[in-house]
Scaffold this motif. Structure first.
Motif, PDB file in Angstrom:
ATOM      1  N   PHE A  67       0.842  -1.181   0.000  1.00 20.65           N
ATOM      2  CA  PHE A  67       0.000   0.000   0.000  1.00 20.65           C
ATOM      3  C   PHE A  67       0.881   1.235   0.000  1.00 20.65           C
ATOM      4  N   VAL A  68       0.574   2.167  -0.873  1.00 17.54           N
ATOM      5  CA  VAL A  68       1.224   3.466  -0.876  1.00 17.54           C
ATOM      6  C   VAL A  68       0.132   4.484  -0.611  1.00 17.54           C
ATOM      7  N   GLU A  69       0.363   5.326   0.406  1.00 18.37           N
ATOM      8  CA  GLU A  69      -0.563   6.406   0.696  1.00 18.37           C
ATOM      9  C   GLU A  69       0.210   7.709   0.571  1.00 18.37           C
ATOM     10  N   ALA A  70      -0.307   8.620  -0.239  1.00 15.28           N
ATOM     11  CA  ALA A  70       0.352   9.902  -0.482  1.00 15.28           C
ATOM     12  C   ALA A  70      -0.619  11.030  -0.184  1.00 15.28           C
ATOM     13  N   GLU A  71      -0.128  12.046   0.513  1.00 10.75           N
ATOM     14  CA  GLU A  71      -0.945  13.211   0.840  1.00 10.75           C
ATOM     15  C   GLU A  71      -0.954  14.178  -0.334  1.00 10.75           C
ATOM     16  N   LEU A  72      -2.114  14.385  -0.917  1.00  9.34           N
ATOM     17  CA  LEU A  72      -2.287  15.322  -2.028  1.00  9.34           C
ATOM     18  C   LEU A  72      -3.493  16.212  -1.745  1.00  9.34           C
ATOM     19  N   PRO A  73      -3.414  17.043  -0.712  1.00 12.01           N
ATOM     20  CA  PRO A  73      -4.586  17.844  -0.339  1.00 12.01           C
ATOM     21  C   PRO A  73      -4.977  18.832  -1.428  1.00 12.01           C
ATOM     22  N   GLY A  74      -6.250  18.839  -1.737  1.00 10.74           N
ATOM     23  CA  GLY A  74      -6.777  19.795  -2.709  1.00 10.74           C
ATOM     24  C   GLY A  74      -6.480  19.472  -4.155  1.00 10.74           C
ATOM     25  N   MET A  75      -5.854  18.353  -4.440  1.00 11.73           N
ATOM     26  CA  MET A  75      -5.493  18.021  -5.817  1.00 11.73           C
ATOM     27  C   MET A  75      -6.595  17.187  -6.471  1.00 11.73           C
ATOM     28  N   ALA A  76      -6.917  17.549  -7.693  1.00  5.53           N
ATOM     29  CA  ALA A  76      -7.869  16.760  -8.481  1.00  5.53           C
ATOM     30  C   ALA A  76      -7.121  15.586  -9.109  1.00  5.53           C
ATOM     31  N   ARG A  77      -7.797  14.458  -9.267  1.00  2.00           N
ATOM     32  CA  ARG A  77      -7.103  13.266  -9.785  1.00  2.00           C
ATOM     33  C   ARG A  77      -6.587  13.455 -11.201  1.00  2.00           C
ATOM     34  N   GLU A  78      -7.200  14.333 -11.979  1.00  2.00           N
ATOM     35  CA  GLU A  78      -6.713  14.550 -13.344  1.00  2.00           C
ATOM     36  C   GLU A  78      -5.396  15.320 -13.384  1.00  2.00           C
ATOM     37  N   HIS A  79      -4.982  15.888 -12.236  1.00  2.00           N
ATOM     38  CA  HIS A  79      -3.710  16.605 -12.165  1.00  2.00           C
ATOM     39  C   HIS A  79      -2.578  15.735 -11.613  1.00  2.00           C
ATOM     40  N   ALA A  80      -2.878  14.456 -11.353  1.00  2.00           N
ATOM     41  CA  ALA A  80      -1.875  13.518 -10.848  1.00  2.00           C
ATOM     42  C   ALA A  80      -1.728  12.362 -11.821  1.00  2.00           C
ATOM     43  N   ALA A  81      -0.515  11.821 -11.895  1.00  2.00           N
ATOM     44  CA  ALA A  81      -0.248  10.669 -12.761  1.00  2.00           C
ATOM     45  C   ALA A  81       0.617   9.675 -11.989  1.00  2.00           C
ATOM     46  N   ILE A  82       0.323   8.407 -12.151  1.00  2.02           N
ATOM     47  CA  ILE A  82       1.066   7.341 -11.482  1.00  2.02           C
ATOM     48  C   ILE A  82       1.605   6.406 -12.552  1.00  2.02           C
ATOM     49  N   THR A  83       2.902   6.071 -12.463  1.00  2.00           N
ATOM     50  CA  THR A  83       3.495   5.104 -13.390  1.00  2.00           C
ATOM     51  C   THR A  83       4.312   4.095 -12.601  1.00  2.00           C
TER      52      THR A  83
END
Length: 169
Positions: A67-83
């Motif tokens: 499990f990876v948990e990352a704090e991204l307060p206020g971020m919309a999912r379309e502004h994040a990318a995971i590879t």
């Protein structure tokens, strides 16, 4: 432009001071930056406009999953990318906090791009990865691929084995 850099470094020092970073770093007998099990990817200098310490993440194993948990307060999912490439998980994104046509009297939240690289301790099944962003917490679930156990192979003695041994002499 120099003022922006200075503000960035002041923000970093405030963050580390609040976390008692320096006290923890110098209270350990061994160098915490070289410790393979606890601290990784710690960097005070941003690389390409990003900071390795952001976002704050937890990586843990529960049963047969990472499990990876990352704090991204206020971020919309379309502004994040995971590879995922091999055993390296990368989380990228961009925060845009500036809103045009507003008169700011205090602006502490800066626009920033980030890239966080996390080395996974196990191989994972990339076909069954799940992710979710809820209330500012990005959760990535990575099913672990179990390493196959070694299977003993019985070696039989045969006449052909003796013949090949005689050819070698």
């Amino acid at each position: 432009m120099e003022v922006e850099k200075l503000k960035y470094w002041l923000d970093l020092t405030r963050q580390y001071a609040a976390e008692s970073f320096w006290k923890e770093a110098f209270s350990q007998e061994t160098n915490p930056f070289l410790s393979s099990g606890h601290i990784q990817n710690l960097s005070l200098a941003p690389k390409g406009g990003s900071s390795e310490c952001f976002p704050r993440c937890d990586l843990y194993k529960y049963k047969d999953k990472l499990f990876v948990e990352a704090e991204l307060p206020g971020m919309a999912r379309e502004h994040a990318a995971i590879t995922l490439k091999g055993k390296q998980l990368t989380i990228r994104g961009h925060y845009s906090t500036f809103k045009p046509n507003l008169t700011y009297f205090l602006k502490e939240r800066c626009d920033q791009s980030f890239e966080k690289n996390i080395n996974l301790p196990f191989r994972v099944n990339h076909h069954e990865i799940q992710s979710n962003l809820d209330k500012g917490l990005l959760t990535i679930i990575l099913p672990i691929i179990s390493e196959e156990e070694a299977v003993p192979i019985h070696i039989e003695h045969s006449a052909s084995a003796e013949a090949s041994h005689q050819l070698q002499e």
